[in-house]
Every structure is written in C-alpha cells, then in structure tokens.
Design a protein around this motif. Structure first.
Motif, short mmCIF file in Angstrom:
data_model
loop_
_atom_site.label_atom_id
_atom_site.label_comp_id
_atom_site.label_asym_id
_atom_site.label_seq_id
_atom_site.Cartn_x
_atom_site.Cartn_y
_atom_site.Cartn_z
N SER A 127 0.83 -1.21 0.00
CA SER A 127 0.00 0.00 0.00
C SER A 127 0.86 1.26 0.00
CB SER A 127 -0.93 0.00 1.21
OG SER A 127 -1.87 -1.05 1.14
N LEU A 128 1.97 1.22 0.75
CA LEU A 128 2.84 2.40 0.83
C LEU A 128 3.43 2.77 -0.53
CD1 LEU A 128 4.68 1.77 4.20
CD2 LEU A 128 3.42 3.84 3.60
N LEU A 129 3.60 1.79 -1.39
CA LEU A 129 4.19 2.05 -2.70
C LEU A 129 3.14 2.39 -3.76
CD1 LEU A 129 6.87 -0.78 -2.76
CD2 LEU A 129 7.26 1.67 -2.47
N SER A 130 1.86 2.33 -3.39
CA SER A 130 0.84 2.51 -4.42
C SER A 130 -0.21 3.57 -4.10
CB SER A 130 0.13 1.17 -4.68
OG SER A 130 -0.47 0.66 -3.50
N ARG A 131 -0.24 4.13 -2.85
CA ARG A 131 -1.27 5.12 -2.53
C ARG A 131 -0.83 6.02 -1.38
NH1 ARG A 131 -6.30 1.41 -1.11
NH2 ARG A 131 -7.30 3.45 -0.88
N ARG A 132 -1.52 7.19 -1.27
CA ARG A 132 -1.21 8.16 -0.22
C ARG A 132 -2.29 8.23 0.86
NH1 ARG A 132 2.49 12.10 -0.30
NH2 ARG A 132 1.04 13.53 0.73
N ASP A 133 -3.49 7.78 0.55
CA ASP A 133 -4.57 7.83 1.55
C ASP A 133 -4.43 6.60 2.45
OD1 ASP A 133 -5.25 6.23 -0.70
OD2 ASP A 133 -7.34 6.19 -0.04
N LEU A 134 -3.44 6.67 3.33
CA LEU A 134 -3.01 5.47 4.05
C LEU A 134 -2.74 5.78 5.52
CD1 LEU A 134 -1.75 2.51 3.93
CD2 LEU A 134 0.41 3.67 3.50
N VAL A 135 -3.22 4.92 6.40
CA VAL A 135 -2.89 4.96 7.83
C VAL A 135 -2.28 3.61 8.18
CG1 VAL A 135 -3.74 5.16 10.19
CG2 VAL A 135 -4.76 6.55 8.38
N HIS A 201 -3.02 -15.54 -7.59
CA HIS A 201 -3.53 -15.19 -6.26
C HIS A 201 -2.46 -14.36 -5.56
CE1 HIS A 201 -6.19 -16.57 -2.67
NE2 HIS A 201 -5.88 -15.28 -2.60
N PRO A 202 -2.62 -13.01 -5.50
CA PRO A 202 -1.59 -12.16 -4.89
C PRO A 202 -1.26 -12.58 -3.46
CG PRO A 202 -3.19 -10.82 -6.06
CD PRO A 202 -3.75 -12.22 -6.01
N ALA A 203 0.02 -12.44 -3.10
CA ALA A 203 0.47 -12.87 -1.78
C ALA A 203 -0.13 -12.04 -0.66
CB ALA A 203 1.99 -12.81 -1.71
N ASN A 204 -0.59 -10.81 -0.97
CA ASN A 204 -1.08 -9.92 0.08
C ASN A 204 -2.60 -9.85 0.16
OD1 ASN A 204 -0.84 -8.61 -2.50
ND2 ASN A 204 -1.33 -6.66 -1.52
N LEU A 205 -3.30 -10.71 -0.59
CA LEU A 205 -4.76 -10.69 -0.59
C LEU A 205 -5.30 -12.07 -0.23
CD1 LEU A 205 -5.49 -8.58 -3.82
CD2 LEU A 205 -5.45 -7.79 -1.44
N ASP A 206 -6.42 -12.10 0.49
CA ASP A 206 -7.04 -13.35 0.89
C ASP A 206 -8.15 -13.78 -0.06
OD1 ASP A 206 -5.82 -14.65 2.95
OD2 ASP A 206 -6.81 -13.48 4.52
N ASP A 207 -9.09 -12.86 -0.32
CA ASP A 207 -10.34 -13.21 -1.00
C ASP A 207 -10.44 -12.63 -2.40
OD1 ASP A 207 -11.13 -14.48 1.36
OD2 ASP A 207 -11.84 -12.59 2.20
N GLU A 208 -9.32 -12.31 -3.00
CA GLU A 208 -9.35 -11.73 -4.34
C GLU A 208 -8.15 -12.21 -5.13
OE1 GLU A 208 -9.02 -7.27 -6.19
OE2 GLU A 208 -10.48 -7.59 -4.59
N ALA A 209 -8.40 -12.62 -6.37
CA ALA A 209 -7.34 -13.06 -7.27
C ALA A 209 -7.46 -12.29 -8.58
CB ALA A 209 -7.42 -14.57 -7.51
N LEU A 210 -6.44 -12.43 -9.44
CA LEU A 210 -6.39 -11.69 -10.70
C LEU A 210 -6.42 -12.66 -11.88
CD1 LEU A 210 -5.86 -8.99 -12.26
CD2 LEU A 210 -3.42 -9.53 -12.08
#
Length: 702
Positions: A127-135, A201-210
């Motif tokens: 997320s840090l490498l792809s967006r700014r609206d981040l906590v 199946h991305p390594a950082n996602l559980d319920d979503e694949a591409l």
C-alpha cells in the motif's frame, strides 16, 4: 484520494478546539506537538480528524501489539474507504540469539512466524508504494530492518489492459517473484495457467485473485475474481503484483560459524541467522542504518505516537538492548562485527526520519512536553540517554510544567490565540472534557488489611449490577492465586499476562466486554489505551508500594480504565499515601472540578460510553469468520463459499500431513456440497508444472 472520515459523531466537549489547534500547529510546520487527553476523551477520534484535515500518509506507533490491534480496528472504522494497515512483529514466539559468559551458555535463536501477520506486513509495504490515503498502525517493529524500497520496487509486476507482452514473459516474472505454479491448490502466492488465461492469487490478498487474459502477445482483459467460486468482482485497467515474500533478506540468514553459514548460503540459499549478514547482502557501508518501514513513507508523512510516555522510551530502548546483546556475541567470537549493523534504528536516526510528530497521551512525560515548542526542528533529550526512565511531570493546563515556564494550552483559549509561530511557545494541547460528560472516576482509599476479602465483596456487588472489574497486582504469583481464589468462590474471572500471545490477548479483552466473564486480573497490561466501557471498578492492590508498577503514570493510566463508566470508581488499597498516590488524587480532583463546571455550564448529564464490541482481530486476519458446524447442520443459513473454503484448507493440510484417509473424506464432503449447490465438482488432480528462473527470457517482460 482524500481521507474520508466515516463517523456518526461530531466533535464534542473540547475535541473541536484540540483538533483545530493541532491542525493549525502541524500546518504551520512545527515538528513536535502533544495532545494531553484524559482517558475516554476521544483522543483517537481527534487524531482521525487531524489525519483527515492534513491529508497525509500517517504512521501511528503503539508500544504494544494489543493496543495496536485496537487502534487498527478503530481506524478501519473511521476510514473504511481508505487504506488502513497493520504492521507488527510477525513472530508468535521469538528467542533471540545470546551468550552468557559467566556460565559459558550459548542460546541459539528460535522463532515461530505467524503467516497471517506476515501477510498484513506485506500488504502494508504494498500500500505504501501505491497510494497516499493510508494509515499504518505499527508497533516498534517498524524501526527494525526491512528490504530497501528500491529492491522492493524491482520485484513488482504491473500489468495493464492492452499491454504488449507475452504470456511466457509474465509467467517468468511471476517465478522470479517466488510465485509457484499450482493448477490444483490455488492459494496465496500461487498461479495457474489455462490456455491463454493466467490466474494469480496475490500474496497480500485473501479473498481476491487476478485473471489475465491474453490475445497473442497482448493483454486483452484484466479481472479480479473470487478464488473459490470464480465469480468476477471487477473489470480492471491495471493491477500491480508484489513479491510473494515481503522482504528481500527473508530468503537469507547468518550463523554460528561463518564458514558453515557461507556454505549453507551457497548450497541452500539461506542459513539460520542470515539477517546478521544484512549489511553485506544489501551493500550498505559499515555503521550505516538499516532500511526500515519508515523508508517506504513519503517525506511529508505524519507520525502519531500513541501513549507516547511509554512508546518513546521503548523506541530508544530497542537499539540499546539489541546492541548490548550483540556486543557480547561479537566479543566472544559468535558473530562477525558486521552483525552489529543488523539492528533497529537508534533514537537520533528515528527522529531524523520524521517530519511532523504528534504525541498522544493522558500522562505525557517530560520529553514530550519540553520538545513540543515552536521552532524545535530536532529534539531535546532530557535523560542521560534515550530509553532511560525519566521524570514524570504533573501537567495541569495553564500552570508551569515542573517550573520550566512551559504551559499546557487551556481548552478555553481560542484557536486564533493559540500561538504556533513564536519560537519557544508551547504546543501542548489539552483535552479533558469527555463527549459523554463523564467525570474522572472517584478515588477511594482502603487499608491493606483484608484487601483480598474486601476486593471479593466489591467484585460481587459489581457483578450483581452486570458491570466489569479490573484488578491489578504486583506479581504474577499473586495474580494467579487471586484469579484461582475468585474462581473457586464462583466468580467468572480470567488472568491476563505477558505469556499470552497477541491475538489471544485481544480475544480475552473482547470476551470481558461481551460478558463471557466479569473480572480480569493482571499486572502491567491493564493500563494504557484499553477501551473497556463496561468496566466500572478498578482495584489496585498494594497501591503504596512505590515503584514502576505504582508510579504516578502507572496509577493514572490504570485508574483511567474506569473512566468510561458512569459509576467509575478506583479503590487504592494502602496504609500510607505515597507521592504518586497524592499526585493521582490531586490531578483527579482538578479534572473533576473542571469537568463538573463544564457540565453545569452546558447542561450536560453524564452517560456511560455505549460502544459495540469491536471486530475481532481473528476476523480481520481471516477475512470473515466461518459458520459453526455448517456441514452437519446443512438445513440452516450459512455461506457455502466459506464452508468450501474451510473444507479445502483442511483437505490440503491433511494431505500435506500424509493423512490421506481424512483428506479423501474431506474431498468427498466438498464434492457432495458442490454438487448439491450447483457448483462444479473438483477437477482431477494434475501434476503441477513449475517454470525455472531462466524460462521466458526470449520474450522478456516489458
């Protein structure tokens, strides 16, 4: 994308002035500012409003995993449309390498990694490498070594609809990123190929694949889908895949004997303790600081240090403790001197990597108060060394802090008069009025004699009123014995201690709120930040035993656990009134007077905090909780998708453990359930095909 704050509440009490003053100070470019907010005054909501106003990526540091999990849940509720990530140590168990010269004892490193928390850490860096609206909510593990952002960026795969690239080039890149091809057991970090269709199946996602569909050497379509049912979620124009393992150095580690480790690295690609070679492997010069999570943030990020009186000493102490342990290993020949460069950041490096800092605490220490002034762009250490225990100021709005001339901004000071430009002006903002109108809990003194019997009677009264009780003791033995005693007399009681792992601690606190038991006994874990509105009584045993567990800060923080209930009361069992007890009593009386005056002036009737039990960390980690016994009770309402997901995971585990009879039984249950619901049966098992790293170079990925 801007931060969208989702809340049914508007700032109340003195929250509005605190939000406005802190925002004004941060926008003026001040590095240090402090929010002095009492327990239950809504400091997290204030922080969320400041984040929304500034619109910058934000790192929130908490000093323990339990509070980090609570903050993570709260910020997820405040910012459902934005990215909220959780970054803590992924070790369920960690025994660091050490050597004790006096007894000639060498202790080898031992650890156990939590794969779900590892996934959340990977999601954070992604997320840090792809967006700014981040906590990002993190523990102090954020100051420990991580791969550099440059290395991480080199292990990205971005695919776009209409992009000119061959299927083989994409597959080769996936293999380079440590993804595995498996056409049967499709899971995180794996991909499968069906003709011109590649599913990942991305390594950082559980319920979503591409799903990537090719037409010749062109990407014709990109879709996100449910990896179990195959149902399409969304049609995409671009998607970025991240490396399967979140750290470049994860595949490499150091040794007990250097030659043995080098041989293991050459033959196997890794060895135990390879992180001690991190300086050599990453090409850093001697003495240089490691890359950490902070390197992934843009330079204009906001840092919020929650419970700063505890977090700041801990941040400094990590470096000192690590150096002390490793210097012995180096001196006695167990490690190369370069192992000293595998370390957390020291405090000066940490401060140097920050831009804007907001300290949040009900009991800010001298460090925060003295540094929160206009014009301070470095920091003023007020101890011999960072990490050492410091003096505890008795901070009251409008009065000097320890005679230093610094004053806390009173809530009745208008925002326009809050000075954020004159060098030396104090930037400490007070927030002591609770939105519910609740007062600080009453303080009651009782003698030490018969303190256990009196505690029992007090507990019985609160349980009859369906209220909860916290009890703090000085030792583990006392806490265990007291919990057993209360259980033997018929009370529902649990014991919270440091040996319980992170997620279980959160579940115990949720169980207390959900009335699964009524009394929680602890030592030093029932302090900062715990949001327990059902707790009306806090009993502090042996309160006059002056020391760390009965210091001013400890007493104020522990007493605050009863501040969210209308009938809040703190009972101190003591024969003498210590200096710390007197400060607790004095500051409580001061705050109660201010709160009563405010309530009278604004016609506010105090009410207990009403808040739903927050989402379980188990639920956050696993996505959604599985329904119980759904296969045996097929007539009831349940999610077929979740049942199949559970059964398939159990089948894979049974097969991996060579429990083939159990695996076959689970397979039959899956096929029967799919057949009964119209879902196609499981495909026959085919031998997985793996690509070597050299495959596909001819059509190199572009």
């Amino acid at each position: 994308m801007q931060f969208e704050l989702a809340s049914n509440y508007q700032p109340k009490g003195d929250q509005a002035q605190a939000i406005a003053k802190l925002t004004k100070s941060l926008e003026a470019g001040n590095k240090h500012q402090t929010l002095l907010g009492v327990t239950g005054s809504g400091k997290t909501f204030t922080a969320a409003n400041v984040i929304r106003n500034l619109g910058r990526p934000t790192l929130v540091i908490s000093h323990n995993k339990t509070l980090a999990a609570q903050l993570y849940s709260e910020f997820r509720q405040f910012f459902p449309a934005n990215a909220v990530e959780y970054f803590v140590s992924y070790f369920d168990y960690y025994q660091p390498e050490a050597y004790i010269p006096r007894s000639d004892t060498y202790i080898e490193k031992d650890s156990s990694i939590n794969e779900e928390i590892e996934r959340l850490r990977l999601s954070t860096t992604s997320s840090l490498l792809s967006r700014r609206d981040l906590v990002v909510v993190a523990s102090v593990s954020c100051i420990y070594g991580l791969a550099s952002p440059e290395d991480y960026l080199n292990m990205l795969l971005t695919v776009k609809r209409g992009q000119q690239t061959s299927r083989e080039a994409v597959l080769a890149k996936l293999v380079d990123m440590l993804y595995e091809r498996n056409d049967i057991a499709f899971g995180r970090g794996r991909f499968r190929v069906r003709g011109d269709v590649v599913e990942v199946h991305p390594a950082n996602l559980d319920d979503e694949a591409l799903r990537i569909e090719f037409f010749g050497d062109e990407i014709d379509s990109l879709k996100s889908f449910d990896p179990l049912t195959g149902h399409t979620h969304d049609v995409l124009t671009t998607f970025t895949l991240f490396e399967k393992h979140g750290k470049l150095l994860e595949a490499q580690r150091l040794k007990m004997r250097t030659e043995y480790d080098l041989e293991m690295i050459q033959e196997m690609g890794f060895c135990s303790g390879i992180e001690n070679y991190s300086r050599h492997l990453s090409g850093r010069p001697p003495g240089s600081r490691p890359y950490t999570l902070l390197d992934f943030f843009p330079k204009d990020y906001l840092l919020i240090v929650d419970e700063s009186h505890a977090s700041i000493p801990q941040i400094g102490g990590m470096y000192e403790g690590d150096r002390s342990r490793k210097s012995v290993l180096v001196d006695y020949g167990f490690r190369l001197p370069s192992a000293m460069d595998n370390r957390p950041l020291n405090f000066e490096e940490f401060i140097g990597m920050t831009n804007r800092i907001m300290y949040v605490s009900a009991t800010p220490a001298e460090f925060e108060l003295r540094n929160s002034i206009v014009g301070n762009h470095a920091y003023f250490p007020k101890r011999d060394r960072i990490g050492q225990q410091e003096a505890e100021p008795f901070a009251v709005a409008g009065e000097p802090v320890n005679g230093a001339g610094l004053r806390v901004s009173r809530i009745d000071l208008p925002v326009e008069k809050f000075d954020v430009t004159t060098p030396g002006a104090s930037l400490v903002v007070e927030q002591i009025i609770r939105p519910t109108g609740l007062l600080d809990p009453r303080i009651t003194l009782r003698p030490l004699k018969n303190q256990i019997d009196e505690t029992l009677e007090l507990c019985r009264r609160r349980v009859e009123l369906k209220e909860r009780v916290l009890i703090t003791t000085l030792t583990k033995r006392t806490a265990e014995d007291l919990a057993d005693y209360l259980r033997d007399v018929g009370l529902k009681v649990r014991y919270l201690h440091s040996d319980i792992d992170t997620i279980e601690r959160v579940e115990i606190l949720r169980a207390l709120r959900a009335a699964e038991f009524d009394i929680l006994v602890g030592i030093n874990l029932l302090r900062e930040g715990l949001d327990l509105p059902e707790v009306s009584l806090v009993c502090i045993l042996d309160a006059d035993k002056e020391g760390y567990l009965r210091s001013q800060t400890s007493l104020i923080q522990t007493a605050g656990r009863a501040a969210r209930h209308l009938n809040g009361e703190v009972v101190l069992f003591a024969d003498t009134v210590t200096q710390s007890m007197q400060k607790l009593i004095s500051i409580t009386e001061h705050r109660r007077r201010r709160q009563i005056d405010y309530n009278t002036k604004h016609n506010i009737t105090p009410t207990s905090v009403q808040r739903a039990v927050q989402e379980s960390l188990h639920t956050i980690l696993k996505g959604r909780e599985l329904e119980e016994s759904v296969v045996r009770e097929a007539g009831g309402d349940f999610s077929v998708t979740e049942v199949l997901r559970e059964l398939e995971q159990e089948m894979e585990v049974a097969s991996a453990n060579l429990e083939f009879e159990r695996a076959a039984l689970l397979r039959d249950q899956i096929m029967e359930l799919k057949s009964g619901t119209g879902i196609s049966k499981i495909e026959p098992r085919r031998k997985p095909v793996k690509y070597s790293k050299g495959r596909g170079k001819k059509g190199a990925f572009r």
